[in-house]
Design a protein around this motif. Structure first.
Motif, PDB file in Angstrom:
ATOM      1  N   VAL A  45      57.349  27.310  -1.949  1.00 21.35           N
ATOM      2  CA  VAL A  45      56.146  26.525  -2.452  1.00 21.35           C
ATOM      3  C   VAL A  45      56.133  25.082  -2.398  1.00 21.35           C
ATOM      4  CG1 VAL A  45      54.656  25.620  -4.430  1.00 21.35           C
ATOM      5  CG2 VAL A  45      55.435  28.028  -4.019  1.00 21.35           C
ATOM      6  N   GLY A  46      57.300  24.392  -2.398  1.00 17.99           N
ATOM      7  CA  GLY A  46      57.637  23.036  -2.090  1.00 17.99           C
ATOM      8  C   GLY A  46      57.145  21.927  -2.921  1.00 17.99           C
ATOM      9  N   ILE A  47      56.456  22.156  -3.982  1.00 15.73           N
ATOM     10  CA  ILE A  47      56.020  20.926  -5.112  1.00 15.73           C
ATOM     11  C   ILE A  47      56.264  21.559  -6.329  1.00 15.73           C
ATOM     12  CG2 ILE A  47      54.615  19.536  -3.493  1.00 15.73           C
ATOM     13  CD1 ILE A  47      52.223  20.854  -4.665  1.00 15.73           C
ATOM     14  N   GLU A  48      56.377  20.782  -7.288  1.00 16.18           N
ATOM     15  CA  GLU A  48      56.784  21.454  -8.720  1.00 16.18           C
ATOM     16  C   GLU A  48      55.527  22.283  -9.299  1.00 16.18           C
ATOM     17  OE1 GLU A  48      56.495  18.329  -7.839  1.00 16.18           O
ATOM     18  OE2 GLU A  48      58.698  17.429  -8.070  1.00 16.18           O
ATOM     19  N   SER A  49      55.829  22.882 -10.434  1.00 18.01           N
ATOM     20  CA  SER A  49      54.671  23.803 -10.919  1.00 18.01           C
ATOM     21  C   SER A  49      53.589  22.945 -11.486  1.00 18.01           C
ATOM     22  CB  SER A  49      55.408  24.596 -12.026  1.00 18.01           C
ATOM     23  OG  SER A  49      56.177  23.756 -13.169  1.00 18.01           O
ATOM     24  N   THR A  50      52.650  23.835 -11.608  1.00 18.05           N
ATOM     25  CA  THR A  50      51.432  23.129 -12.422  1.00 18.05           C
ATOM     26  C   THR A  50      51.758  23.146 -13.778  1.00 18.05           C
ATOM     27  OG1 THR A  50      49.893  23.908 -10.580  1.00 18.05           O
ATOM     28  CG2 THR A  50      48.925  23.475 -12.758  1.00 18.05           C
ATOM     29  N   ILE A  51      51.394  22.172 -14.626  1.00 19.91           N
ATOM     30  CA  ILE A  51      51.658  22.299 -15.986  1.00 19.91           C
ATOM     31  C   ILE A  51      50.307  22.222 -16.730  1.00 19.91           C
ATOM     32  CG2 ILE A  51      52.827  21.156 -18.045  1.00 19.91           C
ATOM     33  CD1 ILE A  51      55.031  19.901 -16.045  1.00 19.91           C
ATOM     34  N   LEU A  52      50.175  23.277 -17.931  1.00 17.67           N
ATOM     35  CA  LEU A  52      49.194  23.302 -18.509  1.00 17.67           C
ATOM     36  C   LEU A  52      49.421  23.395 -20.195  1.00 17.67           C
ATOM     37  CD1 LEU A  52      47.133  26.085 -16.981  1.00 17.67           C
ATOM     38  CD2 LEU A  52      46.860  23.906 -16.363  1.00 17.67           C
ATOM     39  N   GLY A  53      48.585  22.882 -20.844  1.00 17.83           N
ATOM     40  CA  GLY A  53      48.739  22.680 -22.377  1.00 17.83           C
ATOM     41  C   GLY A  53      47.204  23.091 -22.805  1.00 17.83           C
ATOM     42  N   PHE A  54      47.311  23.563 -23.988  1.00 17.24           N
ATOM     43  CA  PHE A  54      46.027  24.119 -24.911  1.00 17.24           C
ATOM     44  C   PHE A  54      45.941  23.379 -26.091  1.00 17.24           C
ATOM     45  CE2 PHE A  54      48.448  27.168 -22.373  1.00 17.24           C
ATOM     46  CZ  PHE A  54      47.578  27.740 -21.716  1.00 17.24           C
ATOM     47  N   GLU A  55      44.822  22.743 -25.976  1.00 13.88           N
ATOM     48  CA  GLU A  55      44.365  21.996 -27.461  1.00 13.88           C
ATOM     49  C   GLU A  55      42.935  22.296 -27.868  1.00 13.88           C
ATOM     50  OE1 GLU A  55      45.340  17.430 -27.126  1.00 13.88           O
ATOM     51  OE2 GLU A  55      47.322  18.392 -26.319  1.00 13.88           O
ATOM     52  N   ASN A  56      42.844  22.700 -29.094  1.00 20.57           N
ATOM     53  CA  ASN A  56      41.778  23.165 -29.767  1.00 20.57           C
ATOM     54  C   ASN A  56      41.116  24.128 -28.619  1.00 20.57           C
ATOM     55  OD1 ASN A  56      41.732  21.174 -31.462  1.00 20.57           O
ATOM     56  ND2 ASN A  56      41.060  19.660 -30.485  1.00 20.57           N
TER      57      ASN A  56
ATOM     58  N   GLU B  54      40.420  23.584 -25.496  1.00 21.52           N
ATOM     59  CA  GLU B  54      40.687  22.818 -23.964  1.00 21.52           C
ATOM     60  C   GLU B  54      41.897  23.351 -23.628  1.00 21.52           C
ATOM     61  OE1 GLU B  54      37.690  19.126 -23.920  1.00 21.52           O
ATOM     62  OE2 GLU B  54      39.862  19.070 -24.301  1.00 21.52           O
ATOM     63  N   THR B  55      41.722  23.645 -22.057  1.00 24.78           N
ATOM     64  CA  THR B  55      42.980  23.684 -21.105  1.00 24.78           C
ATOM     65  C   THR B  55      43.145  22.548 -20.643  1.00 24.78           C
ATOM     66  OG1 THR B  55      42.629  26.096 -21.130  1.00 24.78           O
ATOM     67  CG2 THR B  55      44.150  25.366 -19.515  1.00 24.78           C
ATOM     68  N   ILE B  56      44.330  21.797 -20.757  1.00 29.62           N
ATOM     69  CA  ILE B  56      44.351  20.597 -20.138  1.00 29.62           C
ATOM     70  C   ILE B  56      45.708  20.466 -19.075  1.00 29.62           C
ATOM     71  CG2 ILE B  56      45.282  17.937 -20.848  1.00 29.62           C
ATOM     72  CD1 ILE B  56      44.330  18.842 -23.588  1.00 29.62           C
ATOM     73  N   VAL B  57      45.192  19.964 -17.920  1.00 26.89           N
ATOM     74  CA  VAL B  57      46.284  20.058 -16.928  1.00 26.89           C
ATOM     75  C   VAL B  57      47.209  18.852 -17.128  1.00 26.89           C
ATOM     76  CG1 VAL B  57      46.564  20.088 -14.356  1.00 26.89           C
ATOM     77  CG2 VAL B  57      44.561  21.016 -15.310  1.00 26.89           C
TER      78      VAL B  57
END
Ligand code: TXA
Ligand code: MG
Length: 319
Positions: A169-180, A182-185
């Motif tokens: 892939v060559g670039i780092e992972s996509t990071i997601l968080g979850f609040e209330n 919402e899904t936050i990138v």
């Protein structure tokens, strides 16, 4: 001096002893240590010169094992994990106490992912602990996508580099968080957010911050070569002095020396561009040039993550 090899039992032995091993993943090489061993985790921060406020991702090889380290997996996270793990996706989930605070820099979430690389999955399946692994580069520099990149910069500091070839892939992972609800990138990365949205609906992009420790990984200056990098919109890039290197998307820049130019993807394929991005930045950084000029790629799909890296690698605009 690091030995580079593909012997899993050697890698395993070092890790069990609390030492560090560079591991291949589909995104970039990681600098891995036993995530449950505070001394090993501390030596990761030291080897990278990484500030302690910047937490680490833990890597494991199954959702069941991930559940040992996180207190809860919200429904959306489970859907995403089932679909995209192993793969270039990191989920921020509430941590259990077993995860040292050092790993999470005191935050109550821990970043978890299952990397998609056969050798590393095999290694993880043989270990009784997860691996904390940031990208295997000195803090702030370009992430490594080949074993020799790791050797050049951290070879003196670690005993073993597990050779899994070039990172796909060559670039780092996509990071997601979850609040209330919402899904936050938190970080754009190797998993296209369109793919995420088509599965779970709209996500919210976290804006960049310069130094807010609550949003680590969002540091404005990052992924940077040693040479100053100037960023241009496509068609705004023009030849500089004879000592300028160029990172172009799909075609050579007229009027500039081709030996100092790298094309991310002559076929305009953003996957190929992501794959080549960090390796080409490193090449340009080692050429006898004084500065690097780069052009933005189309802002869609993986192009968003590529442009994010270019933006953070670039010097602040002076004009
Ligand atoms: O593709 C990847 O993710 C690679 C491979 C080796 O897995 N790893 C990687 O790690 O890029 P690193 O440490 O270079 O970047 C991880 C980012 C950091 O910027 C960190 O601030 C953020 O993840 N992070 C880790 N834990 C976090 C947390 N609990 N909350 C917010 N951000 C977190
Ligand atoms: Mg990194």
């Amino acid at each position: 001096m690091a030995v580079t090899g593909s012997d899993l039992s050697v890698a395993k032995e070092f890790l069990i002893k609390g030492e560090l091993v560079a591991i291949p993943t589909e995104t970039v090489y990681g600098l891995a240590g036993n995530a449950l061993n505070e001394k090993a985790v501390l030596s990761i921060f030291e080897a990278k010169n990484r500030p302690a406020f910047d937490p680490l991702i833990i890597h494991t090889d199954s959702i069941d094992k991930a559940a040992i380290y996180v207190a809860d997996i919200p429904d959306k996270a489970r859907v995403l994990a089932s679909r995209f793990w192993p793969g270039p996706l990191t989920l921020l989930l509430p941590k259990r106490q077993i995860v040292p605070d050092l790993v999470t820099s005191g935050l109550d979430t821990v970043a978890v992912r299952i990397p998609n690389h056969a050798l590393t999955l095999q290694l993880l399946s043989q270990l009784s602990f997860p691996l904390a692994a940031p990208s295997a580069n000195p803090f702030g520099y370009i992430s490594p996508t080949k074993p020799e990149h790791v050797d050049q910069q951290l070879g003196e500091r670690i005993p073993y580099i597990l050779d899994g070839g070039e990172c796909e892939v060559g670039i780092e992972s996509t990071i997601l968080g979850f609040e209330n609800d919402e899904t936050i990138v938190y970080r754009l990365g190797g998993l296209d957010i369109n793919e995420i949205e088509s599965l779970i609906g709209p996500v919210v992009l976290m804006p960049h911050s310069t130094s807010d420790p609550k949003a680590p990984g969002m540091l404005k200056s990052h992924y940077a070569p040693r040479k100053p990098l100037h960023l241009y919109r496509r068609d705004d890039i023009v030849p500089g002095s004879a000592e300028t290197g160029y990172l172009m998307f799909d075609r050579y820049l007229e009027g500039a020396d081709r030996k100092y130019q790298r094309l991310l993807s002559p076929n305009r394929d953003l996957k190929e561009a992501a794959h080549n991005l960090f390796a080409y930045l490193r090449e340009l950084d080692t050429l006898p040039v004084l500065e690097i000029k780069a052009e933005l790629v189309p802002s869609q799909g993986l192009g968003l993550a590529i442009n994010d890296r270019l933006q953070r690698a670039s010097v602040p605009a002076t004009a």
